[in-house]
Scaffold this active site. Structure first.
Site, short mmCIF file in Angstrom:
data_model
loop_
_atom_site.label_atom_id
_atom_site.label_comp_id
_atom_site.label_asym_id
_atom_site.label_seq_id
_atom_site.Cartn_x
_atom_site.Cartn_y
_atom_site.Cartn_z
N LYS A 262 113.44 -15.56 -63.12
CA LYS A 262 114.86 -15.89 -63.33
C LYS A 262 115.05 -17.38 -63.08
CE LYS A 262 119.45 -15.34 -61.16
NZ LYS A 262 120.30 -14.59 -60.20
N ASP A 267 124.29 -21.19 -60.52
CA ASP A 267 125.05 -19.95 -60.69
C ASP A 267 126.42 -20.08 -60.02
OD1 ASP A 267 125.97 -17.39 -60.99
OD2 ASP A 267 124.58 -16.47 -59.54
N LYS A 274 132.30 -17.48 -57.96
CA LYS A 274 131.96 -17.33 -56.55
C LYS A 274 132.91 -18.12 -55.67
CE LYS A 274 126.92 -16.84 -57.12
NZ LYS A 274 126.79 -15.51 -56.51
N ASP A 285 119.04 -20.96 -57.65
CA ASP A 285 119.01 -19.66 -58.30
C ASP A 285 117.95 -19.59 -59.41
OD1 ASP A 285 119.92 -17.05 -58.30
OD2 ASP A 285 121.58 -17.43 -59.68
N ASP A 344 128.98 -12.57 -62.65
CA ASP A 344 128.12 -13.08 -61.58
C ASP A 344 126.84 -12.25 -61.44
OD1 ASP A 344 127.29 -14.72 -59.54
OD2 ASP A 344 128.64 -13.87 -58.03
N GLU A 346 124.42 -12.11 -63.42
CA GLU A 346 123.87 -12.72 -64.63
C GLU A 346 122.35 -12.73 -64.68
OE1 GLU A 346 124.52 -14.34 -61.94
OE2 GLU A 346 122.72 -15.58 -61.78
N ARG A 348 120.12 -10.47 -64.09
CA ARG A 348 119.54 -9.32 -64.80
C ARG A 348 119.73 -9.44 -66.30
NH1 ARG A 348 123.33 -5.53 -61.23
NH2 ARG A 348 123.02 -7.38 -59.91
N1 BES Z 1 122.24 -15.49 -57.62
C1 BES Z 1 122.99 -14.43 -57.08
C2 BES Z 1 122.31 -13.74 -55.90
C3 BES Z 1 122.07 -14.61 -54.68
C4 BES Z 1 123.00 -14.61 -53.65
C5 BES Z 1 120.93 -15.35 -54.55
C6 BES Z 1 122.78 -15.39 -52.53
C7 BES Z 1 120.70 -16.12 -53.42
C8 BES Z 1 121.62 -16.15 -52.41
C9 BES Z 1 123.24 -13.38 -58.15
O1 BES Z 1 123.34 -13.86 -59.45
C10 BES Z 1 124.55 -12.73 -57.83
O2 BES Z 1 125.53 -13.41 -57.88
N2 BES Z 1 124.51 -11.45 -57.49
C11 BES Z 1 125.68 -10.74 -57.16
C12 BES Z 1 125.66 -9.43 -57.89
C13 BES Z 1 126.95 -8.70 -57.85
C14 BES Z 1 128.01 -9.44 -58.64
C15 BES Z 1 126.74 -7.32 -58.44
C16 BES Z 1 125.68 -10.54 -55.64
O3 BES Z 1 124.63 -10.37 -55.07
O4 BES Z 1 126.75 -10.59 -55.06
ZN ZN Z 2 122.36 -15.61 -59.84
MN MN Z 3 125.32 -14.49 -59.89
#
Ligand code: BES
Ligand code: ZN
Ligand code: MN
Length: 496
Positions: A262, A267, A274, A285, A344, A346, A348
């Site tokens: 990824k 992000d 966020k 990210d 968010d 994204e 996947r």
């Molecule tokens: N890049 C983030 C996950 C992340 C969070 C990586 C903190 C490193 C540190 C990912 O794209 C994300 O935002 N995931 C969300 C998913 C949710 C919206 C289902 C999350 O983990 O909150």
């Molecule tokens: Zn992300």
């Molecule tokens: Mn995200």
């Protein structure tokens, strides 16, 4: 400043170095090197006064008296011999690097009484030196006071061991690993204004100089392939996406091993934006893509006898008038449709097209993807283990084993149809989030829908790629997690 170590291995060293380092087991006798560099016998007294017990990674620092062939003698404790692990050699190297101060040369005596060091262990020690020497401070224009900060420098190190020739041979690979890990750290540490998808792709392209074949797909080419999921993420950014395909053909005719990363260069969350606090960390990210790129560097630099594909999906996730919305339905390259509940989630969406493309084009032996995919994996495992999700017990076992050997530890998480149905959608084949509960698992199930029967593992490295506590071999925000792990996986299982 990063410190470069110019390392050589020799059965003995002429002592006109500024610093000597010796090792000691907690349950072993005084280091033989101490008597060699310490004609006045200061070691015994110093050890007694400091109550030095040679606990693992404990250090006794002795300023050598007049008449000694060195200025300083550092003794690094290794704990009890029976407890010594492979990873301890890297840690000891890291400790040594951290204690060299302003020295520009050092002699390091690895063989201690009761301890015969192998070439592999000596090379690992040198790897620890290099990893600890890494710093990311190119953007600091004001150097600190001369006294508390060494200038960028090279330290000449002679590692003294009876295994010198085996160590020299093993060091070629160790050096390659050090470079690959530091490349991954650089990519993760780099801010997103400097490292966009195009710039990242150029860093992948640079591996051509090592003999890696590199192809870079543009937005138009990805459109023609039908990568609607990946392109949906990138459509809010003014910076175009890239898909980089790196190939190292060091094997015979066997099917390639595939690693997919990824690479969200930043992000923001997109329209499902966020919160501001801590958002700067989302420059990291792309830790999965960085690990894959670092791994490809290692494999090529050490001329691994394996066929390996690295694929990285590079996008920026931004809110914009043209950004995708919650509720949008996109069609992935596989033909499966996805309702975007949360922009968010994204990562996947990027990976599903990269995985499908990899499987269809290369029919690999297995696919392992790495991604800073979910905050939920940090809730579950902190920064101690990365999450491991897999449809294949053998691959899973090999990864877990490689994790223990390298101390890049993995913990296997469950998959199952009750979790899978949490991402069924009212309007499309699936949705991109399954709600708050089991967030890391439903994310893994989303990916699993794009791998078919290919043996596959997903490593959720959100807690381990960056921002983890610093340790003996890493003081930088980015860890380079995954590079050593996957090099170990390839090396111990897939090379002839
Ligand atoms: N890049 C983030 C996950 C992340 C969070 C990586 C903190 C490193 C540190 C990912 O794209 C994300 O935002 N995931 C969300 C998913 C949710 C919206 C289902 C999350 O983990 O909150
Ligand atoms: Zn992300
Ligand atoms: Mn995200």
């Amino acid at each position: 400043m990063s410190v470069t170590f110019d390392v050589n291995f020799a059965p003995s060293a002429a002592l006109n170095g500024e610093t000597a380092i010796a090792l000691k087991l907690a349950d072993g006798p005084a280091p033989a090197a101490a008597s060699a560099v310490d004609p006045a016998g200061v070691y015994a007294k110093a050890a007694e006064v400091a109550r030095f017990k040679a606990k693992s990674m404990g250090v006794l620092d002795i300023i050598a008296p007049q008449g000694s062939p060195v200025d300083r003698l550092l003794v690094v404790g290794l704990g009890k011999g029976a407890d010594l692990t492979a990873h301890d050699w890297l840690r000891a190297g890291g400790i040594a690097a951290s204690r060299l101060g302003k020295a520009t040369s050092a002699a390091i005596f690895l063989d201690a009484p009761g301890l015969t060091v192998t070439g592999e262990q000596a090379a690992d020690f040198a790897l620890g030196l290099h990893l600890r020497g890494y710093a990311f401070d190119a953007y600091k224009t004001k150097k600190k006071d001369e006294d508390d900060k060494p200038a960028e420098k090279t330290v000449k190190v002679t590692i003294v061991t009876t295994a010198a020739s085996a160590a020299t041979a093993a060091y070629t690979a160790a050096k390659a690993v050090a470079e690959g890990v530091c490349l991954a750290r650089d990519l993760v540490n780099e801010p997103a204004n400097v490292l966009g998808p195009v710039e990242f792709a150029a860093r992948a392209r640079a591996l051509e100089s090592l003999g890696v074949e590199v192809e870079i797909l543009t937005e138009k080419e990805m459109g023609e392939l039908g990568m609607g999921a990946l392109l949906g993420v990138s459509q809010g950014s003014v910076r175009p996406p890239r898909l980089a395909i790196m190939r190292w053909n060091g094997g015979k005719n066997e099917k390639p091993l595939a690693f997919i990363g990824k690479g969200v260069v930043f992000d923001t969350g997109g329209i499902s934006i966020k919160p501001a606090a801590g958002m700067e960390e989302m420059k990291g990210d792309m830790g999965g893509a960085a690990a894959v790129t670092g791994l490809m560097h290692v494999l090529a630099a050490r001329k691994a006898k394996a066929n390996v594909i690295g694929i990285i999906g590079l996008v920026e996730n931004m809110p914009d008038g043209n950004a995708q919305r919650p509720g949008d339905i996109v069609t992935s390259m596989s033909g499966q449709t996805i309702e975007v509940i949360n922009t968010d989630a994204e990562g996947r969406l990027v990976l599903c097209d990269a995985l499908w493309y990899c499987k269809e084009r290369f029919k690999p032996e297995f696919m392992v993807n790495l991604a800073t995919l979910t905050g939920a994996i940090m809730v579950a495992l902190g920064s101690v283990h990365a999450g491991l999700f897999s449809n294949d017990d053998a691959l899973s076992a090999r990864l877990t084993e490689a994790g223990l050997a390298t101390d890049e530890k993995l913990w296997r998480m469950p998959l199952g149809k009750d979790y899978d149905k949490m991402i069924d959608s009212k309007f499309a084949d699936m949705k991109n989030t399954g709600g708050r509960y089991a967030g890391s698992i439903t994310a893994a199930h989303f990916l699993k829908r794009f791998v078919g029967d290919t043996p596959w593992a997903h490593l959720d490295i959100a807690g381990t790629a960056m921002s983890s506590p610093s340790n003996e071999i890493n003081q930088s925000w980015a860890s380079g997690f995954g590079v050593r792990l996957l090099d170990q996986l390839v090396r111990t299982n897939y090379e002839s």
